[in-house]
Design a protein around this motif. Structure first.
Motif: not given
Length: 315
Positions: A312-315, A287-288, A43-46
């Motif tokens: 963020v999807d790294l699959s 969102r992804v 995930s994206v964090n502040g």
């Protein structure tokens, strides 16, 4: 057979989201007691956005390249411990370092736990920093049933979990959020949802959980005589002044303010998992983005109005 290299997100100078790029590096080799994980989502964090922008330069230095990402969900490749087997779905948090936005990560086994039943990797990583909410509300503030809780940033990455957890702990929850997100705050369980731009008279609170870091004196004044305020942020433009204020008020017996940075281990992840499996906390994914669009993911977070977690999807 594993490749000898992997993709990862890095930056070689401080700046806006556009400094981020996807590059390659050798696969990490786990040390004794570490687990090699094939990362499927972060995930994206502040906090990492603040670091990337250079707002904490006195603390983070000028050694580059730097990575991003603090949490992860993925599959075990090399267990390194009898607790896990290859192929297990796990989630975890690196602690006080960044770099999980990579196809493979090696980290200590005590930073991981099995993904709660019923969750996929995107949902799991959207919840992983919920350990911060548990520490803040249960361990530091000792939130009790019937108390009044105010959550600043009630629909953000930590706040949306804190609203649900506070309600599950029996508190009366007020959430401050943007006008467009008040509906979500109520859906999450907030008894009151208030536009942070026009809050009016808020009243008094036994506990304030702050995820924003600004105007701390004003929010401390909302505390009852025995009130407690926990903040997980400080003003990045004035870190010394902001942290000085927090330190001075942390020593008070009443109406205190305390700051902490999440550093969870397996027991805390397991506790979060129990709340999730009991149905008290559910994921909220805004969102992804694919790894190639990591800069766009950071930009979306910085524009605000986020409803839960950007993943963020790294699959």
């Amino acid at each position: 057979m594993l490749s000898t290299s992997m993709r990862l997100a890095t930056y070689d100078r401080y700046g806006p989201p556009e400094v981020l790029s996807v590059t390659t590096a050798p696969l990490p080799r786990p040390r004794p007691g570490e687990v090699l994980v094939r990362v499927r989502a972060v995930s994206v964090n502040g906090g990492e956005s603040t670091v990337r922008a250079g707002k904490l330069r006195p603390f983070t230095g000028t050694k580059f390249p730097k990575g991003v990402g603090v949490d992860l969900a993925g599959e075990v490749v090399e267990p390194g411990t009898s607790r896990f087997a290859a192929g297990d779905l796990v989630w975890g948090v690196l602690g006080r370092r960044l770099g999980s936005a990579a196809e493979y990560v090696a980290l200590p086994a005590d930073r991981l736990d099995h993904v709660p039943s019923g969750l996929d990797v995107v949902q799991a990583v959207a919840l992983a920093v919920g350990t911060t909410a548990i520490t803040a509300l249960r361990d530091l503030a000792a939130l009790a049933p019937g108390e009044r809780l105010l959550v600043r940033g009630a629909t953000g990455g930590v706040g949306y979990i804190a609203v649900q957890l506070g309600k599950a702990m029996g508190a009366h929850v007020t959430g401050l959020a943007s006008a467009g997100n008040l509906d979500l705050a109520r859906e999450l369980g907030a008894d009151e949802a208030i536009d942070y731009r026009a809050p009016g008279k808020l009243g008094r609170f036994d506990v304030v959980l702050d995820t924003v870091g600004t105007e701390l004196p004003a929010f401390r004044r909302l505390l009852t005589p025995r009130g407690r305020m926990v903040t997980i942020a400080f003003e990045p433009g004035r870190p010394v002044r902001s942290l000085g204020y927090i330190a001075a008020n942390a020593l008070r017996r009443r109406r205190w303010v305390r700051f902490f940075s999440g550093n969870p281990t397996t027991p805390l992840l397991a506790e979060l998992g129990r709340w999730v499996e009991a149905g008290a906390i559910r994921p909220q994914v805004d969102r992804v983005f694919p790894l190639a669009d990591i800069a766009a993911a950071h930009g979306a977070l910085e524009r605000g109005g986020v409803r839960g977690k950007i993943v963020v999807d790294l699959s």
